[in-house]
Design a protein around this motif. Structure first.
Motif, PDB file in Angstrom:
ATOM      1  N   ARG A 149       0.835  -1.203   0.000  1.00 44.12           N
ATOM      2  CA  ARG A 149       0.000   0.000   0.000  1.00 44.12           C
ATOM      3  C   ARG A 149       0.871   1.255   0.000  1.00 44.12           C
ATOM      4  N   LEU A 150       1.894   1.292   0.831  1.00 45.42           N
ATOM      5  CA  LEU A 150       2.723   2.488   0.964  1.00 45.42           C
ATOM      6  C   LEU A 150       3.575   2.748  -0.276  1.00 45.42           C
ATOM      7  N   ILE A 151       4.001   1.678  -0.945  1.00 43.29           N
ATOM      8  CA  ILE A 151       4.924   1.829  -2.076  1.00 43.29           C
ATOM      9  C   ILE A 151       4.189   2.038  -3.395  1.00 43.29           C
ATOM     10  N   PHE A 152       3.125   1.284  -3.625  1.00 39.83           N
ATOM     11  CA  PHE A 152       2.527   1.243  -4.961  1.00 39.83           C
ATOM     12  C   PHE A 152       1.210   2.001  -5.094  1.00 39.83           C
ATOM     13  N   HIS A 153       0.734   2.592  -4.021  1.00 39.63           N
ATOM     14  CA  HIS A 153      -0.546   3.299  -4.096  1.00 39.63           C
ATOM     15  C   HIS A 153      -0.396   4.728  -3.587  1.00 39.63           C
ATOM     16  N   ASP A 154      -1.497   5.466  -3.602  1.00 38.42           N
ATOM     17  CA  ASP A 154      -1.472   6.861  -3.182  1.00 38.42           C
ATOM     18  C   ASP A 154      -0.995   6.979  -1.735  1.00 38.42           C
ATOM     19  N   PRO A 155      -0.378   8.094  -1.372  1.00 37.85           N
ATOM     20  CA  PRO A 155       0.057   8.290   0.018  1.00 37.85           C
ATOM     21  C   PRO A 155      -1.116   8.196   0.990  1.00 37.85           C
ATOM     22  N   LEU A 156      -0.808   7.852   2.226  1.00 38.61           N
ATOM     23  CA  LEU A 156      -1.842   7.804   3.256  1.00 38.61           C
ATOM     24  C   LEU A 156      -2.467   9.184   3.428  1.00 38.61           C
ATOM     25  N   PRO A 157      -3.772   9.254   3.723  1.00 42.05           N
ATOM     26  CA  PRO A 157      -4.373  10.554   4.053  1.00 42.05           C
ATOM     27  C   PRO A 157      -3.660  11.168   5.257  1.00 42.05           C
ATOM     28  N   GLU A 158      -3.700  12.484   5.349  1.00 39.97           N
ATOM     29  CA  GLU A 158      -2.972  13.179   6.408  1.00 39.97           C
ATOM     30  C   GLU A 158      -3.293  12.633   7.797  1.00 39.97           C
ATOM     31  N   LYS A 159      -4.582  12.380   8.058  1.00 43.75           N
ATOM     32  CA  LYS A 159      -4.978  11.938   9.398  1.00 43.75           C
ATOM     33  C   LYS A 159      -4.415  10.564   9.740  1.00 43.75           C
ATOM     34  N   LEU A 160      -4.091   9.768   8.721  1.00 42.58           N
ATOM     35  CA  LEU A 160      -3.611   8.413   8.970  1.00 42.58           C
ATOM     36  C   LEU A 160      -2.094   8.285   8.870  1.00 42.58           C
ATOM     37  N   ARG A 161      -1.420   9.310   8.402  1.00 45.82           N
ATOM     38  CA  ARG A 161       0.031   9.201   8.229  1.00 45.82           C
ATOM     39  C   ARG A 161       0.776   8.891   9.530  1.00 45.82           C
ATOM     40  N   PRO A 162       0.359   9.454  10.680  1.00 48.08           N
ATOM     41  CA  PRO A 162       1.075   9.116  11.916  1.00 48.08           C
ATOM     42  C   PRO A 162       1.002   7.630  12.282  1.00 48.08           C
ATOM     43  N   THR A 163       0.049   6.896  11.730  1.00 52.35           N
ATOM     44  CA  THR A 163      -0.068   5.479  12.075  1.00 52.35           C
ATOM     45  C   THR A 163       1.112   4.660  11.565  1.00 52.35           C
ATOM     46  N   ILE A 164       1.960   5.250  10.731  1.00 53.83           N
ATOM     47  CA  ILE A 164       3.132   4.522  10.253  1.00 53.83           C
ATOM     48  C   ILE A 164       4.051   4.139  11.420  1.00 53.83           C
ATOM     49  N   VAL A 165       3.961   4.883  12.521  1.00 53.66           N
ATOM     50  CA  VAL A 165       4.780   4.588  13.702  1.00 53.66           C
ATOM     51  C   VAL A 165       4.412   3.226  14.295  1.00 53.66           C
ATOM     52  N   ILE A 166       3.207   2.755  14.034  1.00 56.91           N
ATOM     53  CA  ILE A 166       2.763   1.455  14.556  1.00 56.91           C
ATOM     54  C   ILE A 166       3.682   0.333  14.076  1.00 56.91           C
ATOM     55  N   LEU A 167       4.392   0.542  12.964  1.00 52.67           N
ATOM     56  CA  LEU A 167       5.304  -0.483  12.450  1.00 52.67           C
ATOM     57  C   LEU A 167       6.358  -0.892  13.485  1.00 52.67           C
ATOM     58  N   ILE A 168       6.662  -0.003  14.432  1.00 58.60           N
ATOM     59  CA  ILE A 168       7.687  -0.286  15.435  1.00 58.60           C
ATOM     60  C   ILE A 168       7.216  -1.326  16.450  1.00 58.60           C
ATOM     61  N   ALA A 169       5.934  -1.291  16.780  1.00 59.10           N
ATOM     62  CA  ALA A 169       5.431  -2.060  17.927  1.00 59.10           C
ATOM     63  C   ALA A 169       5.546  -3.578  17.794  1.00 59.10           C
ATOM     64  N   PRO A 170       5.151  -4.198  16.662  1.00 62.96           N
ATOM     65  CA  PRO A 170       5.142  -5.669  16.627  1.00 62.96           C
ATOM     66  C   PRO A 170       6.483  -6.333  16.940  1.00 62.96           C
ATOM     67  N   PRO A 171       7.604  -5.936  16.296  1.00 59.06           N
ATOM     68  CA  PRO A 171       8.859  -6.624  16.637  1.00 59.06           C
ATOM     69  C   PRO A 171       9.330  -6.329  18.058  1.00 59.06           C
ATOM     70  N   ALA A 172       9.063  -5.120  18.559  1.00 55.02           N
ATOM     71  CA  ALA A 172       9.463  -4.787  19.932  1.00 55.02           C
ATOM     72  C   ALA A 172       8.690  -5.629  20.942  1.00 55.02           C
ATOM     73  N   LEU A 173       7.373  -5.733  20.742  1.00 56.41           N
ATOM     74  CA  LEU A 173       6.557  -6.552  21.636  1.00 56.41           C
ATOM     75  C   LEU A 173       6.882  -8.031  21.481  1.00 56.41           C
TER      76      LEU A 173
END
Length: 316
Positions: free
Chosen positions: A184-208
């Protein structure tokens, strides 16, 4: 014109539970740093906040059932419902050393809710409802990948086999959704502004997953644990490169997505330092903890302002 109180309640977003996740995350991170008094104070604040949010949404469900139903059927907001059950799991983890009997009850309630919500949300994803790439975001990690949070509190409480179930489900969907999100991030339109901060969620799974993996192995650090925490650092570095662009965006509730993932990698850093005696990871943990505390302070100020102005309760 300011909205009437009842209409504000109708538009109270389910994503508010991410605030409780962030506060509990800070509590667990300060505990990992050995700052027990601060951890208890922050965790108590998180408990009050979580209980208040439960009351808020029970009242909303009674008074505005159609508004709750609309959120449930919303392709983006649907993913935030399990933030409530994850908050309950975090509360149980915080309470374990202080009130173990209460922690058992809350963990079981949170785990049951998380298990049910995972099944129901994933069933909705694969049902006849049509989802497009534009509706996919890292927030989709919350319902399924959020399961890796359960063992962090479940193992110390003695629910080892049940914790393995949640860990297996969370790890599987981390790999599945990570692939979909990057597509989604590479091949499609950028995330809407309100959802862009959710990219930080990528950190949580490997840390947990690192914290859980080490707990499953009685505090023994092996290759699997090292791989997981280093993946956490990779995603932290990746997000750090995006941070200048994110900070230029207007405040939205989705900015609370920064808090819990940052708390997870902070806690993981302290745990790694404890297991290995690494000064580098200890210093990194304290640096991340300072960043986490500052982030929560700024987020709290912006959120209070948005509540007072009514901006937080505007229909999307």
């Amino acid at each position: 014109m300011t909205a009437a109180p009842h209409s504000k309640l109708a538009h109270a977003p389910i994503a508010l539970f991410t605030t409780a996740m962030g506060v509990f995350g800070l509590s667990l991170a300060t505990r990992a740093a050995g700052l027990d008094a601060i951890s208890v104070a922050v965790g108590a604040l998180g408990s009050v906040l979580f209980i208040g949010l439960i009351v808020l949404f029970v009242v909303k469900m009674i008074r505005h059932p159609k508004a709750m139903e609309a959120e449930w059927h919303h392709p983006v907001k649907l993913a935030f419902f399990p933030a409530a059950s994850i908050s309950a799991l975090l509360m149980a983890t915080f309470l374990h050393p202080l009130l173990p009997d209460a922690a058992h009850v809350i963990w079981l309630l949170g785990a049951t809710s998380q298990g049910v919500l995972t099944l129901v949300v994933i069933s909705a994803w694969i049902s006849h409802r049509a989802f497009g790439p534009g509706q996919l975001s890292p927030a989709w990690f919350i319902p399924a990948v959020g399961n890796v949070m359960a063992p962090f509190g479940g193992i110390p409480l003695g629910y080892v086999e049940l914790s393995w179930y949640f860990f297996a489900v969370g790890l599987l969907f981390w790999l599945v959704l990570l692939t979909l999100v990057f597509n989604r991030l590479i091949f499609h339109d950028p995330l809407p502004e309100k959802l862009r901060p959710t990219i930080v969620i990528l950190i949580a799974p490997p840390a947990l997953a690192f914290l859980t993996w080490v707990a499953f192995h009685d505090g023994t650090l092996d290759a699997g644990g090292r791989m997981l925490i280093n993946l956490g650092y990779f995603f932290t570095a990746l997000v750090a490169l995006q941070l200048p662009a994110l900070l230029r965006l207007p405040f939205a509730l989705s900015f609370w997505a920064l808090s819990f993932p940052l708390a997870a990698i902070t806690t993981a850093s302290f745990r790694f330092a404890e297991l290995t005696g690494s000064t580098l990871h200890l210093v990194l943990g304290y640096g991340l903890l300072i960043a986490l505390a500052l982030a929560l302070a700024v987020l709290t100020i912006h959120t209070v302002r948005a509540i007072i102005s009514g901006a937080l309760f505007q229909p999307d």
